[in-house]
Write an enzyme that holds these catalytic residues in place. Sequence first.
Site, PDB file in Angstrom:
ATOM      1  N   GLU A   1       0.810  -1.227   0.000  1.00 48.11           N
ATOM      2  CA  GLU A   1       0.000   0.000   0.000  1.00 48.11           C
ATOM      3  C   GLU A   1       0.839   1.270   0.000  1.00 48.11           C
ATOM      4  O   GLU A   1       0.565   2.206  -0.753  1.00 48.11           O
ATOM      5  CB  GLU A   1      -0.981   0.010   1.180  1.00 48.11           C
ATOM      6  CG  GLU A   1      -2.213  -0.864   0.994  1.00 48.11           C
ATOM      7  CD  GLU A   1      -1.980  -2.324   1.354  1.00 48.11           C
ATOM      8  OE1 GLU A   1      -0.878  -2.657   1.833  1.00 48.11           O
ATOM      9  OE2 GLU A   1      -2.909  -3.137   1.159  1.00 48.11           O
TER      10      GLU A   1
ATOM     11  N   HIS B   1     -10.716  -5.103   9.901  1.00 47.32           N
ATOM     12  CA  HIS B   1     -11.362  -4.786   8.618  1.00 47.32           C
ATOM     13  C   HIS B   1     -12.612  -3.943   8.828  1.00 47.32           C
ATOM     14  O   HIS B   1     -13.495  -3.933   7.980  1.00 47.32           O
ATOM     15  CB  HIS B   1     -11.748  -6.059   7.860  1.00 47.32           C
ATOM     16  CG  HIS B   1     -10.613  -6.695   7.123  1.00 47.32           C
ATOM     17  ND1 HIS B   1      -9.625  -7.413   7.748  1.00 47.32           N
ATOM     18  CD2 HIS B   1     -10.299  -6.714   5.798  1.00 47.32           C
ATOM     19  CE1 HIS B   1      -8.768  -7.868   6.841  1.00 47.32           C
ATOM     20  NE2 HIS B   1      -9.150  -7.451   5.662  1.00 47.32           N
TER      21      HIS B   1
END
Lengths: 326, 330
Positions: A60, A129
């Site tokens: 990322e 998440h």
Amino acid sequence: MAAIMYWEALQRAQDEEMARDPLVIVMGEDVGVAGGTYKATKGLYDKYGAERVIDTPISENGFTGLAIGASFIGVRPVIEIMSVNFAWLAMDQIFNSAAKVRYMSGGQLTAPVVIRSPGGTAHQLGAQHSARMEKVFMGIAGLRVVTPSTPKQAYGMLKAAIRCNDPVFINEHELMYNMKGEVPDGDYFHPLEGSEVARPGRDVTLFGYNISVHWCLEAAEFLATHHGIDCEVVDLFTLSPLDRAGIKASVSKTHRAVIAEEAEAPVGVGSEVIAIINEECFFELDAAPLRVSARNVPIPYNHKLEKAAIPSAKDIVHAVLKMFGK
Amino acid sequence: MTPADKKRVLREMLFARRFEERCYEAYVERKIGGFLHLYPGQEACAQGVMEAARPGHDYVITGYRDHIHAIKCGADPKAVMAELYGKETGSSKGRGGSMHIFDVEHHFMGGYALVGGPFPLAAGIAKALKMKGSDAISICFLGDAANNQGTFHESLNMAKVWNLPVLYVCENNLYGIGTRIDRSTAVVDQYKRVSGYDIPAVQVDGQDVEVVYQAAKIAVDHVRSGKGPYFLELMTYRYRGHSMSDSNAYRAKDEERMWSKRDPIIMLRDRLVEAGEISLDDYKAMDAGILHQIEGEIIKFAEESPEPSVNELEKYVLADNDPYVRGGAR
């Protein structure tokens, strides 16, 4: 006007902008061959190829930094970060490079990247998440933060964000990609600053953003039907900069405010909006503003615990009734 | 390099040395604030690579030890010094400081202060150059310690996967702030770490500018010809501490003496004297000319320039009047 889904609105915006400008690219994990985890880039790989629709490694910070570097010299990248939880890994490049480069170069460079990412609590995805990170992004000078609540906003904001010369973070929601709504047929650019009245009312303003706008609308319906309370719902589609004028206008009209946020209360949208109310229109208030927020816990896996951690329309109703002494 | 080139290179490296030494003095005089990372000892690295590259055409990005890299790209040393003085005439209008010199006109894409931050930015610039079909390349200068960041590995991987025109130059000065490389890094030879990415990587003497130039020429040609990324490790040494706030107490005096015998400027000077290209008097005159230029032009400009106006504190945070912020051009 056609009713399309939120993901289709995002897909259409990217497709149109890629067709218009060969320097618009899309990158992220599984955005290409797989078509995107939430289908927001469906079909783009076949149409525009691997040079412009880029399946990235799971890096990322690396691929976000790469997109930022490309944006320095004319490329317009749209980065999809699969889940906002992973944006922490890219935070160095977002915070230290994209948001600051214009300032620290004395205006010579800018990083016109768009970073799209779904946050929010979906269904039992667990603590890593389920984060809601908008509160982090909205505190970064040099970064625009928007959070569309409808397919129309998603379409219009993404198109505007791609063409805007500032870095824009678009906070999406995992539960909203299949939401349907009308989207204009032709080019439509939604403002990246401001707020809008999603439902006019007289008695109290319910401030929401993204998914909580829908909780506010649901609560407003209930309160109108069962308690005769006429709620105004204000959609704070821009979290940075927050719309001071819009907040002031609505509170000056209704004299009461409840802020609904999916995130935890500390250092959040609610506290910011209340601060703005204090600064802009404190003497217009008939009651102390309230915020309806998540409990301050990592999001649990168990469905009952998860539900209890996150606010709902019912919590907003309770807050309003409490405010009215009912 | 022709003899004329070598003489110019000698002058430019000596200029870099004197410029940085003058920064040191200005810092001690409190004319320069913040952090200040100086380049003496490493001059042959930026000089040799930029001799092989096309300054002002190729895109260069680096870390916080950035003054000389900016100047090598074509930045006006007056603007660089004015930036260190925090002046409106500075290369970043006094908003950046020593660690954030920018000169986009000359394709110097900036100095960045997060160790390892420029790795992916350089890959991104290369991606853009590739998309545009440009013959320019992206060059990223960083120190050895940056290679312990994840961005090093992430960026090398992406650069190889997408065959990007980027040259990574590692100026291995053997220290990450105050920690010697063998105490922090499992593999001391940095070029070996690149083998995991199937990118050509070489290590050469970073103190001999002619060696750097020859190695960089191969590297630059490789990247410019579309063969993908390249990694060049230059073995070098910084004479001062990591920054001005570093007492430099962690290094052995023997080690410092050894490296001072391999000074890049003295080595080239002696070579030119031996070849009869210059005399020691020529060198002294060159030095005097540089000192005069620095004092009479560069410092004078920085001293006399105005500071930014506080009324413009919020300028440059975001674009001015971007039409799309309001929902499109109307």
